[in-house]
Enzyme design. Structure first.
Site: not given
Ligand SMILES: *Cc1c(COP(=O)(O)O)cnc(C)c1O
Length: 429
Positions: A285, A287-288, A328, A356-357
């Protein structure tokens, strides 16, 4: 050979995706913009596929890494199956290529009865169950529809894998899978249901794992379980080794993908050979490892500012476009899309978005040749878990996506509009 996929290279002074300068794409489609190389996706799929050629196998691309319909169709045409985690992803596969529905593995800890029925009707390959509760619900759904479901349990092999804690999944205390020690009893129960067919064993130990040893260890444990299950009278047709193969996010530290895929394949097929003639069909499986290096995020510099001793480059892409650095602590390489001559002095700055973070940044303390408002930057290795995790936070429209192949450019997702975004809401009272 495949040290860094030739997806994003400078030609003269312009960073190109395959043969198209990113500047042209940015000017035509606007920014933030996701750009993918079709050739790289194809090559990485084929490299991985080839690495497993010694054993019967199917690569079931993990849709959640990048769910764009054109990417799914490209992979389906190469023969890929798909790993899905929701009814929504099932429908994406159906739209991309109907004939790929039968090559779907359905993962996830919280499949609902509605999703299970949808998957039963679609005739998917196998359900990877993650609890006794899911087993009971699937048994009911299958009986109701009178359709037999192939089932596997996702077992938790209890192997630590060195990755970010949020994407490590194979330890006893994680929410995923069933303890390998409880598996035999669950398989026994599954076999008592008329519409369930015990078919496989599955596992997935986490994501962005660059050492192949944990994969080997996990497969060794799965192989022991398969031997026991065969003794118990089950026929295990599939072993699903999950995804999780990592990529290098630093081009200074390149990996030869063909060589790396080979080592990965050996780690998995090594213990597997022990099963001899009863060796099941291998499912993977990934993905990345297929789409990550094939994509980049292009962004425009809005402002340069200095607060105290710190420099900030404010760009038009933000954590809602690419959340990996914030979520992450991921470190993506960021490069200018045009090299100027002479090279401007290097400036150390945070590359931050308009949200705004304080946690909204694409990179911290990055050394880059000084850039000015209007310049474009490119965030590399953003093909996986980039667009698929994008949100509308701060009422920002999600980016457009283009797929490049040679000199050909296809807009595979138009930029979201405010109208798209507001149409599901009402202003009442
Ligand atoms: C996310 C996920 C994958 C894909 O992981 P990658 O690290 O992208 O290869 C595969 N299987 C399952 C069950 C997943 O949750």
């Amino acid at each position: 050979m495949l040290a860094r996929p030739p997806a994003f290279l400078y030609k003269k002074n312009d960073l190109c995706c395959e043969r198209v300068p990113l500047r042209k794409l940015a000017e035509k489609f606007g920014t933030p913009l996701y750009v993918y190389s079709a050739t790289t996706i194809r090559e990485r799929y084929e490299t991985l596929d080839k690495a497993f050629r010694a054993v019967p196998h199917t690569l079931c691309y993990s849709v959640k890494a990048n769910a764009n319909l054109s990417i799914l169709r490209l992979l389906a045409r190469l023969g890929a199956g798909f790993d899905i985690v929701s009814g929504g992803e099932l429908e994406r596969v159906r739209v991309a290529r109907k004939s790929a529905l039968k090559k779907i593995v359905f993962s996830g800890v919280g499949k609902t009865a509605v999703e299970m029925e949808q998957a039963l009707r679609a005739g998917i390959l196998v359900f990877n169950l993650e609890s006794e509760g899911e087993l009971e619900v699937l048994a009911r759904c299958a009986a109701k529809l009178r359709k037999t479901a192939n089932v596997a349990f996702r077992v938790n092999p209890d192997v630590p894998a060195e990755t970010h804690p949020y994407i490590s999944t194979g330890l006893r205390e994680h929410k995923f899978g069933v303890p390998i020690s409880a598996a035999r009893e669950l398989y026994r129960r599954a076999s008592t249901h008329k519409y369930l067919h015990v078919a496989g064993v599955s596992l997935h130990i986490g994501s962005q794992i660059t050492d192949v040893a944990p994969f080997r260890l996990a497969i060794e444990r799965a192989v022991e379980l398969i031997e026991q299950l065969n003794e118990d009278g089950h026929t295990i047709k599939f072993l699903d080794a999950g995804g999780g193969l990592g990529i290098s996010y630093q081009s200074a530290n390149p990996m030869d993908f063909a060589d790396y895929a080979q080592r990965y394949a050996e780690a998995i097929t090594g213990p597997f050979k022990k099963l001899g003639k009863s060796a099941p069909h291998l499912l993977l499986e990934p993905g990345r490892s297929i789409v990550g290096p094939a994509g980049a995020l292009v962004t425009r510099v809005l402002y340069q500012k200095q607060n105290g001793n710190k420099n900030f480059t404010i760009v038009d892409a933000a954590m809602n476009d690419l959340i990996r650095p914030s979520l992450y602590g991921a470190k993506h390489e960021i490069v200018p899309i045009r090299l100027s001559n002479p090279t401007p002095p290097v400036v150390r700055a945070d590359i931050a978005g308009p949200i705004c973070e304080t946690g909204d940044f694409l990179a911290r303390d990055l050394d880059l040749p000084a850039s000015a408002p209007g310049d474009y930057l490119c965030v590399l290795d953003a093909g996986a878990y980039g667009m698929s995790l994008a949100s509308n936070y701060n009422t920002r429209m999600r980016a457009a996506e283009v797929l490049v192949e040679g000199t050909r450019v296809r807009l595979v997702r138009r930029r979201e509009t405010l109208r798209d975004l507001l149409q599901t809401e009402t202003a009442c009272l």
